[in-house]
Design a protein around this motif. Structure first.
Motif: not given
Length: 112
Positions: A8-12, A14-22
């Motif tokens: 449930n997260i992109d590999f390789a 940069v991801v903002n974790l807080a942006g993955l849940v609303d």
């Protein structure tokens, strides 16, 4: 293809974790990243006034607040945590969480 242990997260990237849940009013939203016998990583978004009632878990639990503010009770002691802060809850000790305002967290549970 190699087996992936995180989902449930992109590999390789940069991801903002807080942006993955609303946030959703009156709800707790979760997204599981890892779930196995030794480790769980889960993102949560709590609407103001929501919470998790007192319970205990078989592993040490680390809460990292990504946004907002929460009141966390560990073994009867209440602490307030805000964005960027962490609280650790030991295995088998009753704990619970309450959303003082909307908040997002990463929950890491480590089991034997």
């Amino acid at each position: 293809m190699d087996k992936k242990f995180i989902k449930n997260i992109d590999f390789a990237k940069v991801v903002n974790l807080a942006g993955l849940v609303d946030y959703q009013a009156g709800r707790v939203v979760s997204l599981t990243l890892v779930q196995n016998d030794a480790l769980s990583l889960t993102l949560f978004a709590f609407g103001r006034g929501e919470g998790v009632s007192t319970h205990s878990a078989p592993g040490d639990a680390l809460v990292y607040l990504l946004d907002g503010q929460a009141e966390i009770t560990v073994g009867g002691q209440k602490v307030t945590a805000k964005t960027g802060e962490t609280v650790v809850m030991p295995a088998n000790v009753p704990h619970g969480l309450d959303a003082v305002e909307n908040f997002k967290m990463l929950l890491v549970v480590v089991k034997q």
